[in-house]
Design a protein around this motif. Structure first.
Motif, short mmCIF file in Angstrom:
data_model
loop_
_atom_site.label_atom_id
_atom_site.label_comp_id
_atom_site.label_asym_id
_atom_site.label_seq_id
_atom_site.Cartn_x
_atom_site.Cartn_y
_atom_site.Cartn_z
N ILE A 115 0.83 -1.23 0.00
CA ILE A 115 0.00 0.00 0.00
C ILE A 115 0.85 1.27 0.00
N PHE A 116 2.00 1.24 0.67
CA PHE A 116 2.85 2.44 0.69
C PHE A 116 3.55 2.64 -0.66
N CYS A 117 3.94 1.56 -1.32
CA CYS A 117 4.49 1.70 -2.68
C CYS A 117 3.45 2.31 -3.61
N GLU A 118 2.21 1.91 -3.45
CA GLU A 118 1.13 2.46 -4.29
C GLU A 118 0.92 3.95 -3.98
N ILE A 119 1.04 4.32 -2.71
CA ILE A 119 0.94 5.74 -2.33
C ILE A 119 2.11 6.51 -2.96
N ILE A 120 3.31 5.95 -2.88
CA ILE A 120 4.51 6.61 -3.43
C ILE A 120 4.35 6.80 -4.94
N ALA A 147 6.80 11.72 3.25
CA ALA A 147 6.13 11.77 4.54
C ALA A 147 4.67 12.12 4.32
N ILE A 148 3.80 11.33 4.95
CA ILE A 148 2.34 11.54 4.81
C ILE A 148 1.72 11.55 6.20
N LEU A 149 0.55 12.13 6.28
CA LEU A 149 -0.19 12.05 7.54
C LEU A 149 -0.79 10.66 7.67
N ASP A 150 -0.64 10.06 8.84
CA ASP A 150 -1.25 8.75 9.09
C ASP A 150 -2.77 8.89 9.02
N ILE A 151 -3.38 7.95 8.32
CA ILE A 151 -4.84 8.01 8.14
C ILE A 151 -5.56 7.86 9.49
N SER A 152 -4.91 7.17 10.43
CA SER A 152 -5.46 7.06 11.79
C SER A 152 -4.63 7.98 12.69
N GLN A 153 -5.11 9.16 12.90
CA GLN A 153 -4.35 10.18 13.65
C GLN A 153 -4.38 9.89 15.15
N THR A 169 2.45 11.52 11.81
CA THR A 169 3.05 11.48 10.47
C THR A 169 3.84 10.19 10.27
N LEU A 170 3.86 9.73 9.04
CA LEU A 170 4.66 8.55 8.67
C LEU A 170 5.73 8.98 7.68
N VAL A 171 6.97 8.65 7.99
CA VAL A 171 8.09 8.98 7.10
C VAL A 171 8.61 7.67 6.52
N ILE A 186 9.31 2.85 15.27
CA ILE A 186 9.40 1.99 14.07
C ILE A 186 8.99 0.59 14.49
N ASN A 187 7.75 0.25 14.24
CA ASN A 187 7.31 -1.11 14.53
C ASN A 187 7.98 -2.04 13.52
N THR A 188 8.59 -3.10 14.03
CA THR A 188 9.37 -3.98 13.16
C THR A 188 8.91 -5.42 13.31
N ALA A 194 5.77 -7.06 16.68
CA ALA A 194 5.92 -5.72 17.28
C ALA A 194 4.85 -4.75 16.79
N GLY A 195 3.85 -5.27 16.12
CA GLY A 195 2.73 -4.41 15.71
C GLY A 195 2.84 -3.83 14.33
N GLN A 196 3.82 -4.26 13.53
CA GLN A 196 3.92 -3.73 12.17
C GLN A 196 2.80 -4.32 11.32
N THR A 197 2.04 -3.45 10.70
CA THR A 197 0.92 -3.91 9.86
C THR A 197 1.18 -3.64 8.38
N VAL A 198 1.97 -2.61 8.10
CA VAL A 198 2.34 -2.33 6.71
C VAL A 198 3.83 -2.66 6.56
N MET A 199 4.11 -3.64 5.71
CA MET A 199 5.48 -4.16 5.62
C MET A 199 6.32 -3.35 4.64
N THR A 248 9.02 -0.18 5.36
CA THR A 248 9.64 0.60 6.45
C THR A 248 9.02 1.98 6.59
N HIS A 249 8.68 2.36 7.81
CA HIS A 249 8.20 3.72 8.05
C HIS A 249 8.44 4.10 9.50
N VAL A 250 8.68 5.37 9.68
CA VAL A 250 8.89 5.92 11.01
C VAL A 250 7.64 6.70 11.40
N HIS A 251 7.06 6.36 12.54
CA HIS A 251 5.95 7.14 13.07
C HIS A 251 6.51 8.35 13.81
N LEU A 252 6.01 9.53 13.50
CA LEU A 252 6.28 10.71 14.31
C LEU A 252 4.96 11.05 15.00
#
Ligand code: AMP
Ligand code: ZN
Length: 129
Positions: A3-8, A25-31, A37-39, A83-85, A89-94, A96-100
């Motif tokens: 999904i993130f590749c498709e966003i990119i 960097a995009i705003l997380d859809i679930s704020q 933000t997701l980087v 960074i959920n890995t 550890a809770g990573q749902t989108v495989m 890489t992304h950094v949550h701010l």
């Protein structure tokens, strides 16, 4: 399909807050908090452990630039970087992304809880040598 590749690629809409040749960097859809933000690197890596060291360093340098922007423009009082890995550890989108996650105060709807264990610190340190 990532999904993130498709966003990119622009195939799925997103709210962009920063973009250059290497990073989006995009705003997380679930704020979780205001401005969450997701980087992410534009190149797909399932998780940050798989990234070449220089690309990871560059990603984190960009994350710092965006974090400063959040601090200055949204007037947050602090933030959490996460960074959920892997799934455990809770990573749902495989991809890489950094949550701010900007923090404002007691009403922040985010909670991290660290339970304390009495592990043998020397044993751990020896394993890591
Ligand atoms: P993680 O659990 O660390 O893998 O985080 C994935 C994050 O991606 C979650 O916080 C989701 O809310 C977020 N997310 C999933 N799909 C989208 C999307 N289409 N646009 C923006 N954020 C998304
Ligand atoms: Zn991807």
């Amino acid at each position: 399909m990532c999904i993130f590749c498709e966003i990119i690629k622009g195939n799925i809409p997103s709210t962009k807050v920063y973009e250059d040749d290497e990073v989006l960097a995009i705003l997380d859809i679930s704020q979780t908090t205001y401005g969450h933000t997701l980087v992410m690197p534009k190149k797909h890596y399932d998780n940050f452990l798989l990234m070449p060291n220089d690309e990871y360093a560059s990603l984190m340098a960009k994350a710092q630039i965006i974090a400063n922007r959040l601090q200055n423009k949204l007037d947050c009082k602090g933030m959490n970087l996460l960074i959920n890995t892997n799934e455990i550890a809770g990573q749902t989108v495989m991809h890489t992304h950094v949550h701010l996650i900007p923090r404002y105060g007691e009403k922040d709807t985010v909670e991290f809880k660290f339970n304390v264990n009495k592990f043998d610190l020397n044993e751990i340190a020896n394993k890591l040598k």
